[in-house]
Enzyme design. Structure first.
Site, mmCIF file in Angstrom:
data_model
loop_
_atom_site.group_PDB
_atom_site.id
_atom_site.type_symbol
_atom_site.label_atom_id
_atom_site.label_comp_id
_atom_site.label_asym_id
_atom_site.label_seq_id
_atom_site.Cartn_x
_atom_site.Cartn_y
_atom_site.Cartn_z
ATOM 1 N N HIS A 214 3.781 -42.861 18.270
ATOM 2 C CA HIS A 214 3.124 -42.954 19.577
ATOM 3 C C HIS A 214 3.987 -43.677 20.586
ATOM 4 O O HIS A 214 3.898 -43.427 21.787
ATOM 5 C CB HIS A 214 1.728 -43.559 19.423
ATOM 6 C CG HIS A 214 0.775 -42.556 18.871
ATOM 7 N ND1 HIS A 214 0.535 -42.446 17.526
ATOM 8 C CD2 HIS A 214 0.080 -41.569 19.479
ATOM 9 C CE1 HIS A 214 -0.301 -41.436 17.318
ATOM 10 N NE2 HIS A 214 -0.605 -40.899 18.490
ATOM 11 N N GLU A 457 -5.809 -31.400 12.933
ATOM 12 C CA GLU A 457 -4.584 -32.174 12.688
ATOM 13 C C GLU A 457 -4.472 -32.652 11.240
ATOM 14 O O GLU A 457 -3.607 -33.439 10.905
ATOM 15 C CB GLU A 457 -4.454 -33.331 13.679
ATOM 16 C CG GLU A 457 -5.690 -34.147 13.899
ATOM 17 C CD GLU A 457 -5.520 -35.173 15.028
ATOM 18 O OE1 GLU A 457 -4.417 -35.377 15.533
ATOM 19 O OE2 GLU A 457 -6.540 -35.782 15.375
ATOM 20 N N ASP A 481 0.209 -34.902 13.968
ATOM 21 C CA ASP A 481 -0.410 -35.340 12.727
ATOM 22 C C ASP A 481 -0.437 -34.229 11.688
ATOM 23 O O ASP A 481 -0.308 -34.494 10.497
ATOM 24 C CB ASP A 481 -1.835 -35.853 12.989
ATOM 25 C CG ASP A 481 -1.804 -37.282 13.496
ATOM 26 O OD1 ASP A 481 -1.076 -38.100 12.912
ATOM 27 O OD2 ASP A 481 -2.487 -37.576 14.494
ATOM 28 N N CYS A 528 -1.710 -29.309 21.342
ATOM 29 C CA CYS A 528 -1.494 -30.466 22.205
ATOM 30 C C CYS A 528 -0.532 -31.476 21.584
ATOM 31 O O CYS A 528 -0.292 -32.542 22.129
ATOM 32 C CB CYS A 528 -2.818 -31.143 22.579
ATOM 33 S SG CYS A 528 -3.671 -31.824 21.144
#
Ligand code: PEP
Ligand code: MG
Length: 591
Positions: A214, A457, A481, A528
């Site tokens: 992240h 995910e 993920d 996404c």
């Protein structure tokens, strides 16, 4: 002497500037430039802070004298003497003054920078006793910083002076003021990174971190060159070294020679020209050569990013990572009112375009606070993360749901749920959404309609789409993920980053399978994860049938260029061939 460090390419482009080393523990220290007229006031702040620390130690010494020698351990008395000596050290105070005067650093920044310079000198000492004085240095810096907190800075953070881009001549002349600064740190948390959003840094280098950690994602959203996983960089690079970040190759060049500097300066200008050319596509609809309309959406972290998304040509927000509103708040989470206003700002900022708000996804490499970094659990990525965390704390989740439902009055809003895998979790989630509506009804508060979607995910979710398609209005594939969990590769761990492969046949099969199944049932589906913004994968995803991509705003025009050149009627067969390969990556490179 010039040398290079190899890491992972995270955010494209070239940055050239001077290194600013920041210890992870000092990330919350303010970094901004002051005006020349404020130099004296800033030096005064350090002096007042230092005097207060000296005073504190002297008072402690006096109380020890009063208590008598017997009660005072000899070591403590000696330690306080060392601290006093360090506080009065001319190298510390002289160095701090120089950073303020020559570089116009604010007082805290100057102090911690000089601390780092001296700490390195201690590191290199032969004498173990002296080497250990580094810890004392840390302690007295902490004391001064604490004392300085009581002395307001005359410079507001918002008035921070922007850094001018230097000319090639500046760089060669070694101009000391106004050169871009490159942040070098062992590690940065996602919220640290976010804090640097409006900062003075032109690039980032960290020792650790994976490509889709992240922290890397936020770096990419800042759209400034960054390299993560550049092991030992925080030890090899020294405060104030000239460094070049090649964000495309994942390389850091330290102390470049004039020839290397000129070469990268040229590359930097080429990159800027290319970006300039892309802006011509801003108002061009994203349609393939064979007439397929492609939806290009933005991923955002904060409501304020909505404006940038519109400017970048996004036709909506496909992923608002709402957890960034929850981070770095020392345990005090945003209440319904605060969240409602944040979501409302994002929705209004999109000016009638839709906004997909993902419910909070904390845990794993996204701790709420640094102090909450999850070291207690063996596998935090497999632990209480995302929807699992929300379902475990219904009051918190209901607060967020009510805020989103209320904000939906202000424009088209979608609600997106992360990390679902069990049918029971899906049912539980829907029952809480219903309850949030009932609570608003009972209070007589208005709320708007929302489409509800799930993120795919986890491989188990991709393999049991039937139940997801039964409940949800749309699906969004979180490839970051999905890759992590399919390949058992921690996305934040640079030591296995070479195995984190979006083109692994298993990943491609799960992504393609999800797209095909959604299309068969006429349900909207988008990607996404970072794959959506990777131009080397655009044609493959189009070939798989994907028509909706959500990415960092900075990627939108580059992806649009790929879309405009693509012919999906030809890409379908090619994508099938790629997926049938043992090593699809090899075939992709040949294409
Ligand atoms: C993903 O996993 O692909 C995703 C978009 O969510 P995040 O990166 O925030 O985990
Ligand atoms: Mg995810």
């Amino acid at each position: 002497m010039t040398f290079s460090i190899h890491g992972l390419a995270v955010a494209r482009g070239i940055a050239i500037g001077r290194a600013v080393l920041v210890a992870s523990s000092r990330m919350d220290v303010a970094h901004y430039f002051i005006d020349a007229s404020q130099i004296e006031a800033e030096i005064d702040r350090v002096r007042i802070g230092r005097d207060a620390a000296v005073d504190e130690i002297q008072r402690l010494q006096a109380s020890m004298v009063r208590k008598g020698a017997k009660e005072t351990p000899h070591e403590l008395a000696a330690l306080l003497e060392v601290h006093l000596m360090l506080l009065k050290d001319v190298e510390l105070s002289g160095g701090v003054k120089r950073w303020i005067t020559d570089r116009l650093y604010n007082a805290e920044w100057a102090l911690t920078t000089q601390l780092d310079v001296i700490a390195r000198q201690f590191d290199e000492m032969e004498d173990e006793y002296l080497r250990e004085r580094k810890a004392d240095l840390e302690q007295i810096t902490e004391k001064v910083l604490r004392a300085m907190r009581g002395v307001a800075s005359p410079v507001a953070l918002t008035s921070a002076r922007a850094v001018r881009k230097p000319s090639q001549q500046d760089l060669l002349l070694d101009d000391t003021v106004d050169v871009p600064l490159i942040l070098v740190a062992h590690d940065l948390s996602p919220s640290d990174m976010l804090q640097f959003k409006k900062s003075v840094f032109a690039g980032f280098i960290t020792d650790v971190g994976g490509k889709t950690s992240h922290t890397a994602i936020v770096a990419r959203s800042l759209d400034i060159p960054a390299v993560v996983g550049a092991r030992l960089s925080s030890q090899l690079v020294r405060q104030d070294d000239w460094v070049i970040i090649d964000g495309d190759a994942g390389v850091v060049v330290v102390d470049p020679s004039p020839i290397i500097l000129a070469e990268y300066g040229f590359k930097q200008r080429q990159g800027e020209l290319e970006r300039g050319r892309l802006t011509r596509l801003l108002n061009t609809p994203a349609v393939t050569l064979d007439g397929q309309k492609i939806e290009l959406l933005a991923n955002i972290e904060m409501p304020e990013d909505a404006l940038g998304a519109v400017k970048a040509g996004a036709v909506g927000v496909g992923l608002f990572r709402s957890e960034f509103l929850f981070m770095g708040r020392r345990g005090k989470l945003p209440n319904e009112e605060e969240q409602y206003h944040a979501y409302k700002r994002a929705i209004e900022g999109m000016q009638g375009l839709s906004v997909t708000i993902r419910t909070v996804d904390v845990g794993a490499d996204k701790p709420l606070d640094k102090s909450m970094q999850d070291n207690a659990h063996l596998n935090p990525a497999l632990g209480l993360r995302a929807i699992r965390w929300s379902l475990a704390d219904p009051a918190m989740f209901l607060t967020q749901l009510r805020a989103i439902l209320r904000a939906a009055v202000h424009g088209p809003t979608h609600l997106l749920i992360p990390m679902l895998v069990h049918a029971s979790e899906i049912r539980h989630t829907f029952s809480l959404i219903d309850r949030a509506r009932v609570e608003l009804d009972n209070r007589g508060v208005a709320y708007g309609p929302v489409k509800i979607g799930a993120m795919i995910e986890i491989p188990a979710a991709a393999l049991t789409l039937k139940v997801f398609l039964k409940y949800f209005d749309f699906l969004s594939i979180g490839t970051n993920d999905l890759i992590q969990y399919t390949l058992a590769i921690d996305r934040a761990d640079e030591s296995v980053a070479h195995l984190y492969d979006p083109l692994h046949p298993a990943v491609l099969r799960l992504v393609a399978g999800t797209i095909v199944e959604c299309q068969a049932q006429d349900k909207p589906v988008s990607v996404c994860g970072e794959m959506a913004g990777d131009i080397s994968l655009t044609r493959l995803l189009l070939g798989m049938g994907l028509r909706s991509f959500s990415m960092h705003p900075a990627q939108i025009l580059a992806v649009k260029q790929e879309v405009l050149r693509a012919d999906t009627s030809k890409l379908k067969l090619w994508a099938e061939q790629v997926m049938a390969e043992d090593e699809p990556g090899l075939r992709m490179n040949r294409h």
